[in-house]
Design a protein around this motif. Structure first.
Motif, PDB file in Angstrom:
ATOM      1  N   GLU A   1      20.117   4.705   4.908  1.00  8.94           N
ATOM      2  CA  GLU A   1      21.705   4.540   4.579  1.00  8.94           C
ATOM      3  C   GLU A   1      22.386   3.129   4.801  1.00  8.94           C
ATOM      4  O   GLU A   1      23.339   3.029   4.609  1.00  8.94           O
ATOM      5  CB  GLU A   1      22.448   6.007   4.958  1.00  8.94           C
ATOM      6  CG  GLU A   1      22.235   6.002   5.835  1.00  8.94           C
ATOM      7  CD  GLU A   1      23.486   7.501   5.862  1.00  8.94           C
ATOM      8  OE1 GLU A   1      23.790   6.793   6.892  1.00  8.94           O
ATOM      9  OE2 GLU A   1      23.713   8.624   6.198  1.00  8.94           O
ATOM     10  N   ILE A   2      21.171   1.768   4.872  1.00 11.85           N
ATOM     11  CA  ILE A   2      21.684   0.969   4.966  1.00 11.85           C
ATOM     12  C   ILE A   2      22.239  -0.244   4.030  1.00 11.85           C
ATOM     13  O   ILE A   2      20.575   0.216   3.296  1.00 11.85           O
ATOM     14  CB  ILE A   2      21.175  -0.235   5.992  1.00 11.85           C
ATOM     15  CG1 ILE A   2      21.410   0.104   6.925  1.00 11.85           C
ATOM     16  CG2 ILE A   2      21.585  -1.367   6.066  1.00 11.85           C
ATOM     17  CD1 ILE A   2      19.859  -0.114   7.873  1.00 11.85           C
ATOM     18  N   GLY A   3      23.237  -0.368   3.443  1.00 13.33           N
ATOM     19  CA  GLY A   3      23.196  -1.156   2.366  1.00 13.33           C
ATOM     20  C   GLY A   3      23.180  -2.230   2.249  1.00 13.33           C
ATOM     21  O   GLY A   3      22.777  -3.262   3.400  1.00 13.33           O
ATOM     22  N   LEU A   4      22.477  -2.257   0.905  1.00 13.46           N
ATOM     23  CA  LEU A   4      21.704  -4.223   0.829  1.00 13.46           C
ATOM     24  C   LEU A   4      22.972  -4.713  -0.024  1.00 13.46           C
ATOM     25  O   LEU A   4      22.874  -6.341   0.034  1.00 13.46           O
ATOM     26  CB  LEU A   4      20.779  -4.254  -0.189  1.00 13.46           C
ATOM     27  CG  LEU A   4      19.881  -3.623   0.386  1.00 13.46           C
ATOM     28  CD1 LEU A   4      18.250  -2.903  -0.549  1.00 13.46           C
ATOM     29  CD2 LEU A   4      18.923  -4.350   1.553  1.00 13.46           C
ATOM     30  N   ASP A   5      24.100  -4.818  -0.960  1.00  9.74           N
ATOM     31  CA  ASP A   5      25.150  -5.539  -1.130  1.00  9.74           C
ATOM     32  C   ASP A   5      24.712  -5.966  -1.817  1.00  9.74           C
ATOM     33  O   ASP A   5      23.627  -5.677  -2.751  1.00  9.74           O
ATOM     34  CB  ASP A   5      25.803  -6.703  -0.152  1.00  9.74           C
ATOM     35  CG  ASP A   5      27.063  -6.829  -0.282  1.00  9.74           C
ATOM     36  OD1 ASP A   5      28.412  -6.323  -0.462  1.00  9.74           O
ATOM     37  OD2 ASP A   5      27.309  -8.385  -0.411  1.00  9.74           O
TER      38      ASP A   5
ATOM     39  N   GLN B   1      30.392   1.528   1.506  1.00 10.60           N
ATOM     40  CA  GLN B   1      30.261   0.304   1.640  1.00 10.60           C
ATOM     41  C   GLN B   1      31.149  -0.470   0.283  1.00 10.60           C
ATOM     42  O   GLN B   1      30.742  -1.161  -0.404  1.00 10.60           O
ATOM     43  CB  GLN B   1      29.178  -0.151   0.582  1.00 10.60           C
ATOM     44  CG  GLN B   1      27.915  -0.982   1.640  1.00 10.60           C
ATOM     45  CD  GLN B   1      26.437   0.406   1.476  1.00 10.60           C
ATOM     46  OE1 GLN B   1      26.607   1.259   2.440  1.00 10.60           O
ATOM     47  NE2 GLN B   1      26.399  -0.130   0.181  1.00 10.60           N
TER      48      GLN B   1
ATOM     49  N   ALA C   1      26.438  -7.058   5.181  1.00  8.91           N
ATOM     50  CA  ALA C   1      27.198  -5.516   4.744  1.00  8.91           C
ATOM     51  C   ALA C   1      27.580  -4.408   6.292  1.00  8.91           C
ATOM     52  O   ALA C   1      28.403  -3.497   5.656  1.00  8.91           O
ATOM     53  CB  ALA C   1      26.237  -5.276   3.422  1.00  8.91           C
ATOM     54  N   ASN C   2      26.526  -4.289   6.665  1.00  5.48           N
ATOM     55  CA  ASN C   2      26.283  -4.277   8.132  1.00  5.48           C
ATOM     56  C   ASN C   2      27.035  -4.284   9.601  1.00  5.48           C
ATOM     57  O   ASN C   2      25.053  -4.372   9.533  1.00  5.48           O
ATOM     58  CB  ASN C   2      24.829  -2.908   7.242  1.00  5.48           C
ATOM     59  CG  ASN C   2      24.803  -2.215   5.854  1.00  5.48           C
ATOM     60  OD1 ASN C   2      24.838  -3.358   5.564  1.00  5.48           O
ATOM     61  ND2 ASN C   2      24.639  -1.191   6.061  1.00  5.48           N
TER      62      ASN C   2
ATOM     63  N   VAL D   1      22.628  -8.851   4.148  1.00 10.36           N
ATOM     64  CA  VAL D   1      22.571  -6.845   5.183  1.00 10.36           C
ATOM     65  C   VAL D   1      23.510  -7.218   6.177  1.00 10.36           C
ATOM     66  O   VAL D   1      23.755  -6.196   6.647  1.00 10.36           O
ATOM     67  CB  VAL D   1      21.178  -6.510   5.272  1.00 10.36           C
ATOM     68  CG1 VAL D   1      20.864  -5.533   6.517  1.00 10.36           C
ATOM     69  CG2 VAL D   1      20.294  -6.370   4.363  1.00 10.36           C
TER      70      VAL D   1
ATOM     71  N   HIS E   1      23.626   3.685  11.942  1.00 11.56           N
ATOM     72  CA  HIS E   1      22.799   3.876  10.165  1.00 11.56           C
ATOM     73  C   HIS E   1      21.667   4.412  10.762  1.00 11.56           C
ATOM     74  O   HIS E   1      20.941   4.204  11.455  1.00 11.56           O
ATOM     75  CB  HIS E   1      22.955   2.273  10.278  1.00 11.56           C
ATOM     76  CG  HIS E   1      24.224   1.805  10.574  1.00 11.56           C
ATOM     77  ND1 HIS E   1      25.108   1.589   8.872  1.00 11.56           N
ATOM     78  CD2 HIS E   1      24.467   0.576  11.259  1.00 11.56           C
ATOM     79  CE1 HIS E   1      25.633   0.978   9.256  1.00 11.56           C
ATOM     80  NE2 HIS E   1      25.905   0.575  10.552  1.00 11.56           N
TER      81      HIS E   1
ATOM     82  N   ARG F   1      14.836  -2.536   7.041  1.00  9.09           N
ATOM     83  CA  ARG F   1      15.517  -1.865   5.381  1.00  9.09           C
ATOM     84  C   ARG F   1      15.130  -3.471   5.285  1.00  9.09           C
ATOM     85  O   ARG F   1      14.921  -2.381   3.551  1.00  9.09           O
ATOM     86  CB  ARG F   1      16.936  -2.297   5.789  1.00  9.09           C
ATOM     87  CG  ARG F   1      17.474  -1.780   4.381  1.00  9.09           C
ATOM     88  CD  ARG F   1      17.706  -0.446   4.114  1.00  9.09           C
ATOM     89  NE  ARG F   1      18.635  -0.116   3.077  1.00  9.09           N
ATOM     90  CZ  ARG F   1      17.664  -0.999   1.720  1.00  9.09           C
ATOM     91  NH1 ARG F   1      16.175  -1.302   1.441  1.00  9.09           N
ATOM     92  NH2 ARG F   1      17.819  -0.550   0.546  1.00  9.09           N
TER      93      ARG F   1
END
Lengths: 164, 164
Positions: free
Chosen positions: B26-30, B7, A73-74, A70, B22, A85
């Motif tokens: 809307e935080i990506g988990l990749d 992303q 990616a962020n 995580v 963020h 998250r």
DNA sequence: GGAAGATTGTTGTTGACGACAACAATTGGC
DNA sequence: GCCAATTGTTGTCGTCAACAACAATCTTCC
């Protein structure tokens, strides 16, 4: 086999008061079969053990992997954001980050906008390490596929997509 | 939304060095998306929390329920047999049974055939209590069904049947 | 502008849980 | 009968979820 047949009347105290030998794998689960939670729990234990084993050489556990992923990616997320998250307690994340920071994979940068919070980043070393972890994690995922089948794994991911 | 678009190139350090807000969801988990273990873990946590909540009034946790169920369906089992069947360490089962025995739900009877082992039985009180627990567990199972859908729950049970 | 309340990271405690090691009592193989 | 294996028990260690309290900082409201 006899045990499985005997379970057609599971409530009763089995008639034979003198103990009969149960052959370990013919022990009935009764109501447990049909409970999603039980199957999911057993599967989750298996899958974590395989993950830990497959990433044993690099000494990365599932939770650590999720945190690194995580952050990778962020970049710049706060600890609260990461904790929310991933569904981790922020108190727990403190120790996770302590460990990852000691190993020079992650760094906490004091945020300028909010001096209470830390902006989380991977170190250069952390970036290359994560790339390796991802390769090993992919190998683990192939183990899962080998265990339950490609089709079943995809259905599983589809069914549980709402929980990610 | 903007985060989700960003992303498409997740590796890069996002360009904007100054932190961007963020919006929590809307935080990506990749790479985490696509890992069965992560989804299963999150689902398992949800399902256990619902179980614990639904059986909160009777103060029964999933592991306790599984022990009671197996003993109820197979009276006279030894502790080793129960532990093996449920994938619990026999050391851990000792404490579980201590608790259940204190609550008069289970009794340990010295086995005549093997004086090392205990034959496990539900007490009369334990039998009636388990019946109530099963009703509550069924209610919990309906919650699961409401969460993921009837079809999906059945597929899940089918896919994971090998782990029970 | 400043007090009151909320948020962030941190520390600590509690309890459930898995893994492992040691031990006494007992059983079973030979 | 002796030695190895098994059973229940006790203990330790580490992971993890759930809370509670705290200082520093931010936000809200008057």
């Amino acid at each position: 086999m006899t045990a499985r047949a005997a379970q057609t009347s599971p409530r009763k105290r089995a008639g034979n008061g003198a103990a009969r030998q149960h052959d370990a794998d013919e022990i009935g689960l009764d109501a447990l079969v049909g409970h999603a939670g039980y199957a999911v729990r057993r599967f989750q234990i298996w899958i974590f053990q395989d993950f830990i084993r497959t990433l044993g050489d690099v000494d990365i556990r599932p939770t650590q992997y999720s945190v690194l992923t995580v952050i990778g990616a962020n970049p710049g997320l706060s600890q609260m954001a990461v904790a929310k998250r991933l569904g981790i307690e922020r108190a727990r994340l403190v120790h996770l980050l302590d460990s990852l920071e000691q190993r020079k994979l992650v760094k906490r940068v004091k945020s300028k906008e909010d001096r209470r919070s830390h902006a989380l980043h991977l170190t250069a070393q952390g970036e290359t390490a994560l790339a390796k972890f991802k390769r090993l994690a992919a190998e683990h995922e192939r183990n899962v596929e080998a265990k339950i089948g490609r089709e079943n794994r995809e259905q599983l991911l589809r069914i549980l997509a709402g929980f990610t």
